[in-house]
Design a protein around this motif. Structure first.
Motif, PDB file in Angstrom:
ATOM      1  N   THR A  90       0.835  -1.208   0.000  1.00  0.00           N
ATOM      2  CA  THR A  90       0.000   0.000   0.000  1.00  0.00           C
ATOM      3  C   THR A  90       0.863   1.249   0.000  1.00  0.00           C
ATOM      4  O   THR A  90       0.570   2.219  -0.719  1.00  0.00           O
ATOM      5  CB  THR A  90      -0.924   0.000   1.232  1.00  0.00           C
ATOM      6  OG1 THR A  90      -1.746  -1.163   1.204  1.00  0.00           O
ATOM      7  CG2 THR A  90      -1.806   1.241   1.243  1.00  0.00           C
ATOM      8  N   LEU A  91       1.921   1.262   0.797  1.00  0.00           N
ATOM      9  CA  LEU A  91       2.814   2.420   0.831  1.00  0.00           C
ATOM     10  C   LEU A  91       3.480   2.657  -0.519  1.00  0.00           C
ATOM     11  O   LEU A  91       3.831   3.795  -0.858  1.00  0.00           O
ATOM     12  CB  LEU A  91       3.877   2.231   1.917  1.00  0.00           C
ATOM     13  CG  LEU A  91       3.380   2.314   3.360  1.00  0.00           C
ATOM     14  CD1 LEU A  91       4.498   1.954   4.329  1.00  0.00           C
ATOM     15  CD2 LEU A  91       2.829   3.706   3.674  1.00  0.00           C
ATOM     16  N   TRP A 148       1.975   2.133  -3.340  1.00  0.00           N
ATOM     17  CA  TRP A 148       0.918   2.453  -4.317  1.00  0.00           C
ATOM     18  C   TRP A 148       0.839   3.976  -4.458  1.00  0.00           C
ATOM     19  O   TRP A 148      -0.013   4.628  -3.891  1.00  0.00           O
ATOM     20  CB  TRP A 148      -0.405   1.866  -3.839  1.00  0.00           C
ATOM     21  CG  TRP A 148      -1.470   1.847  -4.885  1.00  0.00           C
ATOM     22  CD1 TRP A 148      -1.381   2.242  -6.181  1.00  0.00           C
ATOM     23  CD2 TRP A 148      -2.826   1.412  -4.700  1.00  0.00           C
ATOM     24  NE1 TRP A 148      -2.575   2.065  -6.819  1.00  0.00           N
ATOM     25  CE2 TRP A 148      -3.480   1.564  -5.940  1.00  0.00           C
ATOM     26  CE3 TRP A 148      -3.539   0.906  -3.624  1.00  0.00           C
ATOM     27  CZ2 TRP A 148      -4.828   1.229  -6.121  1.00  0.00           C
ATOM     28  CZ3 TRP A 148      -4.873   0.566  -3.799  1.00  0.00           C
ATOM     29  CH2 TRP A 148      -5.496   0.724  -5.030  1.00  0.00           C
ATOM     30  N   ARG A 149       1.734   4.547  -5.246  1.00  0.00           N
ATOM     31  CA  ARG A 149       1.912   5.991  -5.300  1.00  0.00           C
ATOM     32  C   ARG A 149       0.720   6.748  -5.892  1.00  0.00           C
ATOM     33  O   ARG A 149       0.580   7.959  -5.667  1.00  0.00           O
ATOM     34  CB  ARG A 149       3.175   6.326  -6.101  1.00  0.00           C
ATOM     35  CG  ARG A 149       4.464   5.847  -5.425  1.00  0.00           C
ATOM     36  CD  ARG A 149       4.632   6.516  -4.079  1.00  0.00           C
ATOM     37  NE  ARG A 149       5.812   6.046  -3.368  1.00  0.00           N
ATOM     38  CZ  ARG A 149       6.123   6.390  -2.141  1.00  0.00           C
ATOM     39  NH1 ARG A 149       5.320   7.209  -1.479  1.00  0.00           N
ATOM     40  NH2 ARG A 149       7.208   5.923  -1.545  1.00  0.00           N
ATOM     41  N   LEU A 168      -2.256   6.400  -5.076  1.00  0.00           N
ATOM     42  CA  LEU A 168      -3.210   6.649  -4.005  1.00  0.00           C
ATOM     43  C   LEU A 168      -2.758   7.871  -3.209  1.00  0.00           C
ATOM     44  O   LEU A 168      -1.565   8.033  -2.951  1.00  0.00           O
ATOM     45  CB  LEU A 168      -3.273   5.431  -3.089  1.00  0.00           C
ATOM     46  CG  LEU A 168      -4.578   5.130  -2.348  1.00  0.00           C
ATOM     47  CD1 LEU A 168      -5.699   4.864  -3.336  1.00  0.00           C
ATOM     48  CD2 LEU A 168      -4.391   3.911  -1.439  1.00  0.00           C
ATOM     49  N   ARG A 182      -2.973   6.310   1.759  1.00  0.00           N
ATOM     50  CA  ARG A 182      -1.929   5.282   1.833  1.00  0.00           C
ATOM     51  C   ARG A 182      -1.545   5.011   3.282  1.00  0.00           C
ATOM     52  O   ARG A 182      -1.406   3.860   3.703  1.00  0.00           O
ATOM     53  CB  ARG A 182      -0.681   5.727   1.058  1.00  0.00           C
ATOM     54  CG  ARG A 182      -0.799   5.603  -0.430  1.00  0.00           C
ATOM     55  CD  ARG A 182       0.567   5.434  -1.077  1.00  0.00           C
ATOM     56  NE  ARG A 182       1.549   6.408  -0.628  1.00  0.00           N
ATOM     57  CZ  ARG A 182       1.750   7.590  -1.167  1.00  0.00           C
ATOM     58  NH1 ARG A 182       1.007   7.970  -2.198  1.00  0.00           N
ATOM     59  NH2 ARG A 182       2.676   8.409  -0.713  1.00  0.00           N
TER      60      ARG A 182
END
Length: 340
Positions: free
Chosen positions: A21-22, A24-25, A27, A32
């Motif tokens: 998730t971190l 997943w730029r 977002l 995030r």
């Protein structure tokens, strides 16, 4: 016992999802952080459950019992952060943090009622499951603070979250009933089975996400729609083309509506009414049309074209292009240029 590897495998999966998730730029940063924090919280919960049932470690039982009343609002707030401006969201977040704190304190009160703590946990999950369902019913365009390319995937993830919350509620009630009947061994096996099932479902979702999605029905323009809606859609189309906003992969519904000069919901409703699709699909269609034009009229590499038109990943571009035109980009280019 099976709960030893499964619980910690589940915790490891949640840690992996936190890091993913971190990374997943696309977002927004706040979302995030919220999703990553939620996964880490779930990893801690799975670890404590494993320590409790596998090793008989009860020293952190109070922490393990209170974590669920933070997981439920955490999941809701993570999705809600994608739907509204930061100022309004902060006020909403403060309210839910206060509610979770009150429930946590209430759990610490020694009330001599069987199932008191489990009832509070079940009530929390039930309330937030209903809140997530209500959010899902608002449609993909409710994620106005996320890039338009993420509208449809986020709505699917939200539906998965609804089912996960409902399943967790069912499992918690089941385990609470087993403990009430002094069936600790059966409860331990139930935890093992539930952990294994959640792990299997998570892996299945990962595998399904890698498969090609079935062809979707293309939305056609609806000529009979209200003239005001049609004019609004054309205004949005003009803004997207004249200012080349569709090339921006971080474009959100809120930004587009602001450029058009109308509220988010008005633009979302108009696009849905006229095209039969949501804002994300509307913008993506324009990106695909521009990609098709560049493929037919230039020799630029496909990787550069997908970047120019606003797609975030190669796999997403290839999938969406083939659904829209029936051919992979390279094949489409050969056919278009040989016919010219």
């Amino acid at each position: 016992m099976i709960s030893i590897p499964v619980s910690f495998l589940l915790a490891g999966l949640f840690v992996g999802l936190a890091f993913a998730t971190l990374a997943w730029r696309s977002l927004p940063g706040l979302s995030r952080s919220l999703f990553a924090g939620l996964f880490l919280l779930m990893a801690l919960e799975a670890s404590l459950v494993g320590m409790r049932f596998a090793y008989g470690y009860f020293e952190l039982l109070a922490v393990q019992r209170t974590l669920p009343v933070w997981v439920a609002p955490g999941l809701y707030l993570a999705f809600r952060s994608l739907t509204e401006a930061a100022g309004r969201f902060r006020r909403r977040a403060v309210f839910h943090v206060i509610v979770a704190s009150v429930v946590t304190i209430a759990m610490m009160i020694p009330v001599p009622v069987s199932g008191y703590v489990d009832g509070l946990i079940a009530a929390s999950y039930m309330v937030y499951t209903l809140a997530l369902i209500r959010l899902w019913l608002e449609g993909g365009d409710c994620f106005s603070e996320a890039p338009t390319t993420l509208g449809t995937p986020l709505r699917k993830l939200l539906l998965v979250a609804v089912f996960a919350m409902a399943a967790t509620l069912f499992v918690d009630v089941w385990i609470a009933l087993l403990f009430a009947q002094a069936q600790q061994d059966t409860a331990a096996r139930a935890v093992s089975l539930a952990s294994l099932l959640f792990l299997a479902i998570a892996l299945a979702l990962v595998l399904l996400s890698l498969r090609r999605r079935p062809k979707k029905r293309k939305a056609d323009g609806v000529e009979r729609e209200d003239e005001a809606d049609s004019a609004l859609v054309e205004s949005a189309r003009k803004v997207l083309t004249d200012q080349e906003l569709f090339r921006d992969p971080s474009l959100t519904l809120t930004r587009l509506a602001r450029r058009v000069g109308v509220p988010d919901r008005d633009l979302s409703r108009a696009i849905n009414s006229v095209t039969g699709g949501n804002v994300s699909q509307f913008v993506n269609q324009m990106r695909l049309e521009e990609a098709a034009r560049l493929l037919a009229s230039t020799d630029e590499p496909v990787a550069r074209i997908l970047d120019q038109v606003g797609f975030l990943t190669r796999s997403n571009f290839y999938r969406e292009f083939q659904k829209a035109y029936g051919d992979a980009p390279g094949t489409y280019r050969k056919k278009a240029q040989s016919a010219a």
